[in-house]
Scaffold this active site. Structure first.
Site, PDB file in Angstrom:
ATOM      1  N   ASP A  12       0.799  -1.034   0.182  1.00 46.03           N
ATOM      2  CA  ASP A  12      -0.005  -0.040  -0.142  1.00 46.03           C
ATOM      3  C   ASP A  12       0.894   1.299   0.062  1.00 46.03           C
ATOM      4  OD1 ASP A  12      -1.776   2.123   0.697  1.00 46.03           O
ATOM      5  OD2 ASP A  12      -2.378   1.168   2.544  1.00 46.03           O
ATOM      6  N   ILE A  13       0.866   2.056  -0.763  1.00 44.11           N
ATOM      7  CA  ILE A  13       1.694   3.232  -1.165  1.00 44.11           C
ATOM      8  C   ILE A  13       1.795   4.198   0.125  1.00 44.11           C
ATOM      9  CG2 ILE A  13       0.163   4.993  -2.380  1.00 44.11           C
ATOM     10  CD1 ILE A  13       2.606   5.290  -4.290  1.00 44.11           C
ATOM     11  N   VAL A  35      -6.185   4.584  -5.571  1.00 41.90           N
ATOM     12  CA  VAL A  35      -5.361   4.983  -4.742  1.00 41.90           C
ATOM     13  C   VAL A  35      -5.207   6.477  -4.335  1.00 41.90           C
ATOM     14  CG1 VAL A  35      -3.866   5.603  -6.673  1.00 41.90           C
ATOM     15  CG2 VAL A  35      -2.640   4.908  -4.736  1.00 41.90           C
ATOM     16  N   ASP A  36      -6.107   7.176  -5.066  1.00 33.93           N
ATOM     17  CA  ASP A  36      -6.200   8.674  -4.502  1.00 33.93           C
ATOM     18  C   ASP A  36      -7.230   8.460  -3.368  1.00 33.93           C
ATOM     19  OD1 ASP A  36      -6.747  11.277  -4.970  1.00 33.93           O
ATOM     20  OD2 ASP A  36      -7.938  11.081  -6.675  1.00 33.93           O
ATOM     21  N   SER A 119      -2.881   5.029 -14.145  1.00 33.64           N
ATOM     22  CA  SER A 119      -3.822   4.750 -15.125  1.00 33.64           C
ATOM     23  C   SER A 119      -4.332   3.331 -15.386  1.00 33.64           C
ATOM     24  CB  SER A 119      -3.421   5.528 -16.458  1.00 33.64           C
ATOM     25  OG  SER A 119      -3.760   6.755 -16.475  1.00 33.64           O
ATOM     26  N   VAL A 122      -8.895   2.220 -12.594  1.00 34.95           N
ATOM     27  CA  VAL A 122     -10.345   2.855 -13.103  1.00 34.95           C
ATOM     28  C   VAL A 122     -10.008   3.421 -14.379  1.00 34.95           C
ATOM     29  CG1 VAL A 122     -12.079   4.662 -12.776  1.00 34.95           C
ATOM     30  CG2 VAL A 122     -10.910   3.573 -10.787  1.00 34.95           C
ATOM     31  N   TYR A 123      -8.958   3.960 -14.839  1.00 36.87           N
ATOM     32  CA  TYR A 123      -8.803   4.674 -16.152  1.00 36.87           C
ATOM     33  C   TYR A 123      -8.540   3.422 -17.151  1.00 36.87           C
ATOM     34  CZ  TYR A 123      -9.046   9.543 -14.378  1.00 36.87           C
ATOM     35  OH  TYR A 123      -9.646  10.685 -13.796  1.00 36.87           O
TER      36      TYR A 123
END
Ligand code: AR6
Length: 168
Positions: A12-13, A35-36, A119, A122-123
């Site tokens: 986990d960042i 992650v956001d 990206s 979700v992207y």
């Protein structure tokens, strides 16, 4: 050696003790999922307050904020491209995310920076293609610049880790 300056970990960042972590944000810079969302939760509400004053961020660009409650001193927020089939400059925009984030790190004397696989959630950017672009762009940058001294590629899942390992 440039290669020694790139590290790969599955984590986990938000728990990493590095000078800066990179956030895969959206153009509003006002939070989201993935992650956001994790970064906003871990950094605390002061991050959102700070981000409100930044007036968003275009795709392929990056902006710096403090890390607030994170172990990392800074967050570099970058906005990856949404994958639309590959004919809409997605490759170039993704490379630009890595380049602009590294430029901001270098100009702020940041020694160590950790990137999520921008990206690829979700992207919808194809992960193997995204990992290749990430590694190529980071290697080129490190060859030409002394800072950051260390870049950490952070994978949330084993599949992404395996992709990176094969490329590195
Ligand atoms: N630590 C490290 N990597 C993570 C974490 C974490 N805590 N959580 C997810 N990942 P994504 P994007 C990985 O979807 O595709 C948001 O809503 C994840 O497994 O977070 O750039 C933003 O607000 C994947 O490999 O980002 C935007 O609207 C990678 O991080 C949008 O999502 C990126 O997945 C951005 O989409």
């Amino acid at each position: 050696m440039t290669f020694d300056r790139i590290e790969l970990i599955q984590s986990d960042i938000t728990i990493l003790t590095v000078d800066a972590i990179v956030n895969a944000a959206n153009t509003s810079l006002l939070g989201g999922g993935g992650v956001d969302g994790a970064i906003h939760r871990a950094a605390g509400p002061e991050l959102l307050e700070y981000c409100r004053k930044l007036d968003g961020c275009p795709t392929g660009e990056a902006k710096l904020t403090p890390g607030f409650n994170l172990p990392a001193k800074f967050i570099i927020h970058t906005v990856g491209p949404v994958w639309r089939g590959g004919q809409f400059d997605e490759d170039k925009l993704l490379a630009s995310c890595y380049n602009r984030s590294l430029e901001i790190a270098a100009s702020n004397e940041i020694q160590s920076v950790a990137f999520p696989a921008i990206s690829t959630g979700v992207y919808g950017f194809p992960p193997a293609r995204a990992c290749k672009i990430a590694v190529r762009t980071i290697k080129n940058f490190l060859t030409a610049n002394l800072l950051p001294k260390k870049v950490v590629l952070v994978c949330f899942d084993k599949k992404t880790c395996d992709l990176y390992r094969a490329i590195l």
